[in-house]
Design a protein around this motif. Structure first.
Motif, short mmCIF file in Angstrom:
data_model
loop_
_atom_site.label_atom_id
_atom_site.label_comp_id
_atom_site.label_asym_id
_atom_site.label_seq_id
_atom_site.Cartn_x
_atom_site.Cartn_y
_atom_site.Cartn_z
N THR A 190 42.88 35.98 33.21
CA THR A 190 44.25 36.40 33.54
C THR A 190 45.05 36.71 32.27
O THR A 190 45.67 37.78 32.15
N VAL A 191 45.00 35.79 31.31
CA VAL A 191 45.75 35.99 30.07
C VAL A 191 45.16 37.13 29.25
O VAL A 191 45.89 37.88 28.59
N PHE A 202 38.42 37.73 40.92
CA PHE A 202 39.19 38.95 40.70
C PHE A 202 40.41 39.03 41.61
O PHE A 202 41.47 39.54 41.20
N SER A 203 40.30 38.50 42.83
CA SER A 203 41.46 38.48 43.73
C SER A 203 42.56 37.59 43.17
O SER A 203 43.75 37.95 43.18
N ALA A 204 42.15 36.40 42.66
CA ALA A 204 43.13 35.48 42.09
C ALA A 204 43.76 36.06 40.83
O ALA A 204 44.98 35.98 40.63
N VAL A 205 42.93 36.68 39.98
CA VAL A 205 43.44 37.29 38.74
C VAL A 205 44.43 38.41 39.07
O VAL A 205 45.49 38.53 38.44
N ALA A 206 44.07 39.25 40.05
CA ALA A 206 44.95 40.35 40.43
C ALA A 206 46.30 39.82 40.94
O ALA A 206 47.36 40.38 40.61
N SER A 207 46.27 38.72 41.71
CA SER A 207 47.52 38.14 42.22
C SER A 207 48.39 37.61 41.08
O SER A 207 49.60 37.86 41.03
N PHE A 208 47.75 36.87 40.15
CA PHE A 208 48.50 36.34 39.01
C PHE A 208 49.07 37.46 38.15
O PHE A 208 50.23 37.40 37.71
N LEU A 209 48.24 38.49 37.91
CA LEU A 209 48.69 39.60 37.06
C LEU A 209 49.85 40.35 37.69
O LEU A 209 50.79 40.77 37.00
#
Length: 404
Positions: free
Chosen positions: A275-276, A382-389
């Protein structure tokens, strides 16, 4: 030739296993004495526990002091992938030290009961597949840390050129410690995967012979007594394979237990790191196109290295777990394809027993019972990363346009 090859495979696996044990003991993550050739190969040792405690205290004090110093000087920048990655690995390493000391007696008893090399002797491993798996393990264990070390060197040359290269090794060390347990599990499961492949090859050979024995021309060619004798021999072999399958299932599950917490924490680290990493790349681009600042190419390259390593770690673990699950399902498929119409009752009993074992003992890799590791892990990450981003980018853009 085959005997020599099998012996070489066992020697290589044994060498790699002992090497991992030595590293874990030397770095204070294994408070047990290893005694090869004895019934209780691993024995809890107070002296080793004291040594592990010294490691844990020294590590916590040295790196805790560094984090506190960075906090006082205002150098903590969690938007930087390398900084966040370092702090997360320090935290995971400390937790690993504490958790392994707490369960050290349990680990000794568990590992002493694992018939790892006895089970390995029962199978003929495929050389090409084994070497490929070992190369992947070495890439994860050796190549990834070396790549991160290069990124640390680039960052050090850019931000602190007056400092020694020892500083980069100092920053790399927590990453090695935090991933050591995961690398041990990965290496063990690589060998388990090869054993399951070897078991399935023997099952497949039985499938071919059993189905051939029941063809019409074969029924006329061989006497009933010969076929009964042959089916009994195959049933004995199948019982042995079922016994080995049960050993693999039971002990691979037990081996996961002491590694579970480290695996969950590592997955969280990689999730945050990805994410970062993506956010850092976006931030550099936004600074260039919105704020008119020069593009930080080297900083983006360094962040990209940590992003790529996190993605590769999750991908390798996911594919390994998926291969294990596919191998166990393949065993069930082979058993279902066996023609038992003219088979001996003894062989039918063996097939039904093995099928029941595979069906009832549904193989799962679920650390701490929280999340099953399979191919869905990549899509969920990838779903979690997309939500955080999405949240982070919206907040950043809103802030940027407010200040203009």
């Amino acid at each position: 030739m085959d005997f020599t090859s099998d012996y070489a495979h066992r020697r290589m696996v044994k060498f790699l296993t002992i090497t991992l044990i030595v590293f874990m003991t030397a770095f204070g993550l294994l408070a047990n004495r290893y005694r090869p050739g004895r019934r209780d190969r691993f024995r809890f040792s107070k002296a080793y526990l004291a040594f592990a405690s010294l490691w844990a205290i020294a590590f916590s004090l040295v790196y805790g002091r560094q984090i506190y110093k960075d906090y006082q000087e205002g150098q903590i920048n969690l938007k930087d992938a390398t900084t966040l990655y370092s702090y997360m690995n320090i935290t995971v390493a400390v937790i690993n030290y504490v958790s392994q000391m707490i369960i050290s007696d349990h680990v000794a008893k568990m590992m002493s009961k694992v018939p790892f090399f006895d089970t390995l002797k029962a199978f003929r491993l495929d050389s090409r597949s084994l070497y490929k798996s070992i190369v992947l393990s070495l890439v994860k264990t050796v190549a990834f840390p070396l790549t991160i070390e290069v990124a640390f060197i680039l960052q050090q040359r850019r931000q602190h050129p007056e400092m020694s290269l020892i500083w980069t090794v100092y920053r790399l060390f927590p990453l090695i410690i935090s991933n050591l347990l995961n690398n041990c599990y990965f290496g063990a499961m690589v060998v388990v995967k090869e054993m399951l492949y070897a078991l399935n090859r023997r099952l497949d050979a039985q499938l071919q012979e059993v189905n051939q024995l029941q063809r019409k021309d074969q029924l006329k060619l061989y006497t009933r007594y010969y076929r009964m004798q042959r089916f009994c021999a195959l049933a004995d072999e199948l019982d042995q394979l079922a016994y080995r399958y049960r050993l693999i299932y039971v002990h691979s599950g037990k081996y996961l237990t002491p590694m579970s917490l480290s695996m969950i924490l590592s997955l969280i680290c990689h999730l945050l790191g990805i994410t970062v990493g993506f956010y850092s790349l976006y931030y550099a681009i936004a600074d260039t196109f919105i704020m008119g600042k020069p593009y930080d190419g080297l900083g983006s390259l360094i962040n990209l290295v940590f992003l790529a390593i996190s993605l590769a770690e999750i991908t390798l673990l996911t594919h390994l777990c998926n291969h294990l699950l596919v191998a166990t399902r393949r065993s069930a498929v082979i058993l279902q394809e066996m023609n038992l119409q003219h088979a001996d009752s003894r062989y039918r009993q063996a097939v039904h027993g093995f099928t029941l074992l595979v069906t009832v003992t549904k193989y799962q890799i679920k650390p701490l019972g929280l999340y099953e590791l399979d191919m869905r892990l990549i899509s969920n990450v990838f779903s979690a990363v997309a939500s955080f981003l999405l949240i982070l980018v919206q907040a950043d853009l809103s802030q940027r346009f407010k200040t203009q």
